[in-house]
Design a protein around this motif. Structure first.
Motif, mmCIF file in Angstrom:
data_model
loop_
_atom_site.group_PDB
_atom_site.id
_atom_site.type_symbol
_atom_site.label_atom_id
_atom_site.label_comp_id
_atom_site.label_asym_id
_atom_site.label_seq_id
_atom_site.Cartn_x
_atom_site.Cartn_y
_atom_site.Cartn_z
ATOM 1 N N ASN A 186 0.830 -1.189 0.000
ATOM 2 C CA ASN A 186 0.000 0.000 0.000
ATOM 3 C C ASN A 186 0.875 1.254 0.000
ATOM 4 O OD1 ASN A 186 0.648 0.727 2.691
ATOM 5 N ND2 ASN A 186 -1.005 -0.549 3.502
ATOM 6 N N SER A 187 0.226 2.406 -0.007
ATOM 7 C CA SER A 187 0.989 3.643 -0.188
ATOM 8 C C SER A 187 1.929 3.916 0.982
ATOM 9 C CB SER A 187 0.042 4.822 -0.396
ATOM 10 O OG SER A 187 -0.787 4.983 0.731
ATOM 11 N N ILE A 188 1.519 3.569 2.194
ATOM 12 C CA ILE A 188 2.393 3.799 3.347
ATOM 13 C C ILE A 188 3.625 2.908 3.243
ATOM 14 C CG2 ILE A 188 2.595 3.598 5.862
ATOM 15 C CD1 ILE A 188 -0.356 4.256 6.102
ATOM 16 N N GLU A 189 3.380 1.627 2.981
ATOM 17 C CA GLU A 189 4.500 0.674 2.905
ATOM 18 C C GLU A 189 5.464 1.022 1.778
ATOM 19 O OE1 GLU A 189 1.638 -2.930 4.468
ATOM 20 O OE2 GLU A 189 1.984 -2.631 2.333
ATOM 21 N N THR A 190 4.894 1.377 0.630
ATOM 22 C CA THR A 190 5.735 1.680 -0.527
ATOM 23 C C THR A 190 6.637 2.876 -0.230
ATOM 24 O OG1 THR A 190 3.948 0.901 -1.935
ATOM 25 C CG2 THR A 190 5.693 2.158 -3.009
ATOM 26 N N SER A 191 6.040 3.914 0.325
ATOM 27 C CA SER A 191 6.818 5.124 0.622
ATOM 28 C C SER A 191 7.892 4.834 1.660
ATOM 29 C CB SER A 191 5.884 6.221 1.147
ATOM 30 O OG SER A 191 4.817 6.420 0.255
ATOM 31 N N THR A 192 7.508 4.144 2.734
ATOM 32 C CA THR A 192 8.448 3.826 3.803
ATOM 33 C C THR A 192 9.604 2.994 3.262
ATOM 34 O OG1 THR A 192 6.568 3.766 5.308
ATOM 35 C CG2 THR A 192 8.624 2.813 6.119
ATOM 36 N N GLU A 193 9.254 1.986 2.489
ATOM 37 C CA GLU A 193 10.252 1.067 1.956
ATOM 38 C C GLU A 193 11.250 1.794 1.050
ATOM 39 O OE1 GLU A 193 10.503 -2.011 2.800
ATOM 40 O OE2 GLU A 193 12.124 -2.528 1.385
ATOM 41 N N LEU A 194 10.746 2.653 0.187
ATOM 42 C CA LEU A 194 11.646 3.323 -0.764
ATOM 43 C C LEU A 194 12.530 4.358 -0.064
ATOM 44 C CD1 LEU A 194 9.598 3.732 -4.060
ATOM 45 C CD2 LEU A 194 11.483 2.167 -3.533
ATOM 46 N N ARG A 195 11.969 5.061 0.914
ATOM 47 C CA ARG A 195 12.797 6.036 1.635
ATOM 48 C C ARG A 195 13.907 5.318 2.393
ATOM 49 N NH1 ARG A 195 7.818 8.449 3.391
ATOM 50 N NH2 ARG A 195 7.187 9.949 1.825
ATOM 51 N N LYS A 196 13.553 4.144 2.960
ATOM 52 C CA LYS A 196 14.547 3.368 3.699
ATOM 53 C C LYS A 196 15.615 2.843 2.729
ATOM 54 C CE LYS A 196 12.559 0.486 6.683
ATOM 55 N NZ LYS A 196 12.017 -0.837 7.048
ATOM 56 N N LYS A 197 15.159 2.273 1.640
ATOM 57 C CA LYS A 197 16.083 1.652 0.684
ATOM 58 C C LYS A 197 17.089 2.660 0.143
ATOM 59 C CE LYS A 197 16.069 -1.070 -3.546
ATOM 60 N NZ LYS A 197 15.268 -1.512 -4.691
ATOM 61 N N HIS A 198 16.624 3.872 -0.127
ATOM 62 C CA HIS A 198 17.516 4.894 -0.687
ATOM 63 C C HIS A 198 18.129 5.767 0.408
ATOM 64 C CE1 HIS A 198 16.834 4.213 -5.011
ATOM 65 N NE2 HIS A 198 15.651 3.766 -4.613
ATOM 66 N N ASP A 199 17.820 5.440 1.647
ATOM 67 C CA ASP A 199 18.356 6.186 2.776
ATOM 68 C C ASP A 199 18.119 7.691 2.631
ATOM 69 O OD1 ASP A 199 19.512 6.454 5.238
ATOM 70 O OD2 ASP A 199 21.573 6.476 4.489
ATOM 71 N N LYS A 200 16.887 8.034 2.280
ATOM 72 C CA LYS A 200 16.502 9.435 2.117
ATOM 73 C C LYS A 200 15.212 9.658 2.883
ATOM 74 C CE LYS A 200 19.628 10.600 -1.028
ATOM 75 N NZ LYS A 200 20.722 11.514 -0.665
ATOM 76 N N LYS A 201 15.357 10.088 4.125
ATOM 77 C CA LYS A 201 14.203 10.183 5.023
ATOM 78 C C LYS A 201 13.128 11.157 4.582
ATOM 79 C CE LYS A 201 16.204 8.706 9.368
ATOM 80 N NZ LYS A 201 16.938 9.152 10.535
ATOM 81 N N ARG A 202 13.542 12.201 3.862
ATOM 82 C CA ARG A 202 12.578 13.240 3.505
ATOM 83 C C ARG A 202 12.273 13.237 2.001
ATOM 84 N NH1 ARG A 202 9.273 15.092 6.587
ATOM 85 N NH2 ARG A 202 9.247 17.127 5.588
ATOM 86 N N ALA A 203 12.645 12.147 1.327
ATOM 87 C CA ALA A 203 12.407 12.074 -0.117
ATOM 88 C C ALA A 203 10.914 12.136 -0.421
ATOM 89 C CB ALA A 203 13.000 10.789 -0.672
ATOM 90 N N GLY A 204 10.578 12.581 -1.609
ATOM 91 C CA GLY A 204 9.197 12.523 -2.074
ATOM 92 C C GLY A 204 8.967 11.201 -2.785
ATOM 93 N N VAL A 205 7.849 10.553 -2.450
ATOM 94 C CA VAL A 205 7.506 9.304 -3.137
ATOM 95 C C VAL A 205 6.081 9.421 -3.677
ATOM 96 C CG1 VAL A 205 7.195 6.803 -2.942
ATOM 97 C CG2 VAL A 205 9.007 7.927 -1.622
ATOM 98 N N SER A 206 5.952 9.344 -4.992
ATOM 99 C CA SER A 206 4.635 9.215 -5.613
ATOM 100 C C SER A 206 4.463 7.761 -5.977
ATOM 101 C CB SER A 206 4.548 10.064 -6.889
ATOM 102 O OG SER A 206 4.005 11.321 -6.617
#
Lengths: 610, 610
Positions: A152-172
């Motif tokens: 879901n959108s929460i998991e996807t955003s959390t996962e991608l920010r973690k993977k790229h080590d960018k806590k404040r990244a924007g995820v669409s």
């Protein structure tokens, strides 16, 4: 063009797995500004190319790889000008309406895209397997997203920010609804913000594109920094002083409108059968603030902070944390269905957020289903045990998740009210325009918004010409049709400009065209005035109209549901009213220089669109 | 063998799209009867073959195409002997437990399979795309099921009956949970009946097999029809006269047990932290009957009719029609989670039915999650806003559908309590045996059922040795451990026979081994007596044990959660009790002729299993 823009656009062909940068000439930028305007310019060029290839865009399938999806920012996005974190998303074709796809989103993704080095992204084609795109400090990569698919959108955003080590990244990203190609799927960003209407999430899903993560340190260069800084201060001041942006929205969020619109006898209830909701207080902004609010959650760079962090800690649907709901979501999920249960509204809205669906279309379609059911038009076996009575909160919550997964009667909810009501033999019960479910203002109580719904390019929509600002929150007589054509035209064109700038439409409660000239001028270094900007907005509105004409949309589609034209408002402060659309429409077409909903050759030439 | 059986089994290899008939010798039929017994015989042969190929069945992936799935009836199935519409389903490996997969289902599918001309179906391999199988009047066909994929159990059944124009056909199918390979997915038939435990639905899903529709006019031939008819009448009479099968179950359904078990201080509450549920009345069979019952819905040929058609017409979760819930579902979803809201139980149970999941495992895993949450072991972000407190009905309903789609925290619910509690660092909070969540009787209040849970081949299970019939509904002292080894052994072996016959375990409240001899004898023409049948049951139990030994299951796994062994029952009529398992287990192994959970060579030879 070295000011305001990053002067770099990304074009990705997912079929080929290829991408390249391109730039846009200053001439085109000045003509279309950015955001929605540039996206429309690019879509028009693409349609022309398709037609040259002999492709009929009218019969074109919105979920075909050839559909074009555009994420776009404008010169104001990512600057210190207030409320400039937004971005606009467009698709050549919407799977919900069969016409143009368009949505505007808050959050921070727009600003972050610019900081990553790009003004916008154009996506065509379809990846063989799920992918996501990262754009970080100017570096573009396409990654496998097989493991993200289903999240879901929460998991996807959390996962991608973690993977790229960018806590404040924007995820669409899309949620399961987009993956499942539900025609009313949205593109989420920052977990709870959406490019929400016309099914853009399904277009993204049809491309096997799960997400786009953006982050970077680049900043747009301001042409006249000192002048800009002064104007920013002035604009912030005006926003703080304005009753709507300085008090109403910060205090109660957009839900401040529930009581106001209900008191004006305009809050559609029981699928627009009436407009008087005696229990509206239960789902009002005041109640939200007193009983459900955790605190505010502004978008990037926002000085208004209408965003809400919320919880449900008593009664049904206890929820420890979510965001929203907005006025439109509250009305569609809770008001139009007459369930008036804020906990259930919050839960259904939460499902829309995490699964990635448009709460306006979901709620309105459920309300239409409830009226179909009330009139005995849905065979019992189709409902599989769902008690589809107006006021049944559980049915709303249940059908919301079911729509995302095409489960049971949720299948029809996900298809939208037009297809559902046609299927059950009662097309007139579908409260939409051009296939897009209308929002939360009954135009029998404010005629201008009716004209805007009817003539809005993407369909039944309030945020392409919010005449409510004048008719309900301002001094314009709401019941008269006099002057509404001009009012609507100005609001529509101004809005086109705002969505091309790109910043927040709520600014326009406090800031007018002059202030937009005071932003865009110093940022770009252009000598622009309000007249030029309004013409720019008109140009964008017209080119969008020329695109939907290509999709077969003409004057016959600039209409309203029969109920609004013929059924007198049965009760309340707007009792007895209908919408005299024909009169307004004739005047509007004349003002627009349109014939039967199609821009005349003169108008096309006048706007430089030949 | 011309009597009782159709003498035809179907073997389908879905990888190759091939199928063939085979028959089973009378010698093997008499040794294993049918149903579960024959399935175990076939699985043993298959495992031997795999091992000869060098495949390690212990490390074998349950979702691999090489897993074997068997649908089986027995000689009694489809005859006029009461309650004989059932069938048994087994898989070589369960995705939930990693050991054998096994489930028994009511409905009419078993009888219909025989009428279609087959005793059973053996499925191996994996179809490239979704398929379904039709067996109609002896004709077997494999069809494309792409359009059925995604449909729930109601839709799938309705669609297939319509497509084949067979209104009363039996349809076994998976819902979305099986398609999504959820380890606790079930195989549904007749919309609301399930082969419910150990994740058989995921095995079916892993084979891309959506459904099997069966219908036909063939009837098994009875060897001694007159004698059989007399015995049928006598058995029906005994069932009518018996308090449980003649009054309790028909009047209140299986939910009659809620109050009985609660009054005995054995109804696990708050994930087995206590057993006294002061609000159990709200979820009792009496309340179900008074407030939610539409009417009864018996299985094919049933004279008991414990099945319920139900509705919710007040309070939350209004539902116009569903079936159930059963005692176990009520307890797992409503009792163990302490929510005691019958509407929510009915809704969550309905989701389990339509999406195809096991309510015992779902409810128990949610209850375990609630205890993990109570103890602060789940990070807040993992819950995505779900208020996971004991008693929160909405969390139960929400997590049920979320489990089917691996959404949010539903991911962990779908994985089962063992994996979830391990993941969160508290394996002792997982109330299961061998990975299968235990049912609704706290064995601290009835020691025999504890021994049965511990030694049950498929894991924590009541329907492989329902000593409750003697310990709670009969006269056996429930607290003593004396004699419980023998009691458990007899119940287990008798149950193995019943599930091989195949008919309804509830018969055994009124009918004993003698009556089973009176059914099987006249049907098959064999001179069988109760001693032979009990030995047959023992043989089946032992061969199943030999299979799970191959999966690495030995004496160490014949155990109970620490809580039941060490924590004294805190309150109520069973206060102060724990389960002294070691004593009973030692005696049980001795009686069984097992060493450390493994049948001794002598026992294997004695039972003709060498």
């Amino acid at each position: 063009m070295e000011f305001g823009y990053m002067n770099k656009w990304l074009k990705i062909n997912l079929t080929l797995g290829e991408f390249k940068d391109f730039s846009i000439s200053e001439d085109i930028l000045r003509k279309f500004i950015g955001g929605k305007g540039i996206a429309i310019h690019l879509l028009w060029k693409y349609i022309t190319k398709l037609e040259e290839k002999g492709i009929n865009v009218m019969e074109f399938d919105a979920l075909s790889p050839e559909n074009m999806l555009i994420f776009a920012t404008g010169p104001v996005t990512g600057t210190r000008s207030p409320n400039s974190g937004r971005h606009h998303v467009m698709a050549m074709k919407s799977p919900l309406t069969g016409s143009i796809g368009s949505g505007n989103s808050g959050g921070r993704w727009g600003a972050k895209l610019k900081f990553a080095g790009y003004d916008g992204i154009v996506v065509i084609g379809k990846a063989e397997n799920p992918v996501y795109i990262s754009i970080i400090d100017g570096i573009v990569e396409i990654h496998d997203a097989t493991k993200l698919w289903g999240m879901n959108s929460i998991e996807t955003s959390t996962e991608l920010r973690k993977k790229h080590d960018k806590k404040r990244a924007g995820v669409s990203c899309i949620g399961p609804a987009g993956e499942n190609l539900i025609p009313m799927a949205v593109i989420m960003n920052e977990e709870h913000r959406a490019a929400g209407r016309t099914g853009l999430g399904a277009v993204m899903g049809s491309k096997n594109l799960k997400a786009i993560i953006v982050e970077g340190e680049r900043k747009p260069i301001i042409a006249q920094q000192d002048k800009f800084d002064i104007k920013v201060k002035e604009h912030v001041e005006k926003l703080k002083e304005n009753g709507v942006t300085g008090t109403g929205l910060p205090t109660y969020g957009t839900a401040v409108l529930v009581n106001i619109i209900n008191q004006n006898g305009m809050l559609p209830t029981n699928n627009w059968q009436t407009v008087v909701n005696p229990e509206a207080e239960k789902i009002s902004g005041e109640t939200l603030t007193e009983e459900y609010l955790i605190n505010k959650h502004p978008c990037w760079g926002c000085v208004v902070a209408c965003g809400r962090k919320s919880k449900v800690d008593k009664g049904n649907y206890k929820t420890t944390y979510t965001e929203g709901p907005e006025y439109e979501s509250i009305w569609a999920l809770g008001g139009s269905t007459s369930m008036n249960n804020m906990g259930a509204v919050i839960r259904a809205n939460h499902y829309c957020d995490i699964l990635g669906m448009d709460p306006i279309s979901i709620g309105s379609t459920i309300a239409a289903a409830m009226e179909l059911n009330e009139k005995g038009m849905i065979p019992e076996e189709d409902l599989q045990g769902i008690d589809l009575r107006f006021g049944n909160a559980d049915a709303v919550v249940e059908l919301t998740w079911m729509a995302a997964f095409r489960q049971g009667f949720g299948f029809w909810i996900g298809e939208g009210s037009r297809k559902m009501c046609q299927h059950y033999g009662a097309p007139d019960l579908s409260m939409e325009v051009k296939g897009l479910e209308m929002p939360a203002y009954d135009p029998r109580g404010a005629k201008g918004i009716g004209l805007n719904y009817a003539t809005g390019n993407r369909g039944g929509c309030h945020v392409t010409g919010y005449t409510i600002a004048a008719e309900i929150l301002g001094d314009v007589d709401r019941f008269t049709t006099d002057g509404k054509a001009e009012l609507t035209k100005i609001f529509q064109d101004f809005t086109s400009l705002v969505n091309s700038s790109v910043n927040c439409l709520f600014l326009t409660f406090a800031l007018g065209l002059d202030e937009y000239a005071e932003m865009i001028g110093p940022i770009t270094g252009w000598e622009v005035d309000s007249d030029e900007l309004l013409t720019t907005g008109e140009r964008i509105t017209n080119l969008e109209r020329m695109i939907i004409n290509k999709m077969g949309i003409t004057g016959k589609d600039d209409t309203l549901p029969k109920r609004l034209l013929e059924e007198q408002m049965p009760e309340g402060p707007s009792a007895g009213q209908t919408v005299d659309l024909a009169t307004m429409k004739e005047e509007y077409y004349k003002l627009r220089g349109w014939v039967d909903g199609i821009p005349s050759e003169e108008k096309v030439i006048e706007l430089g669109l030949k």
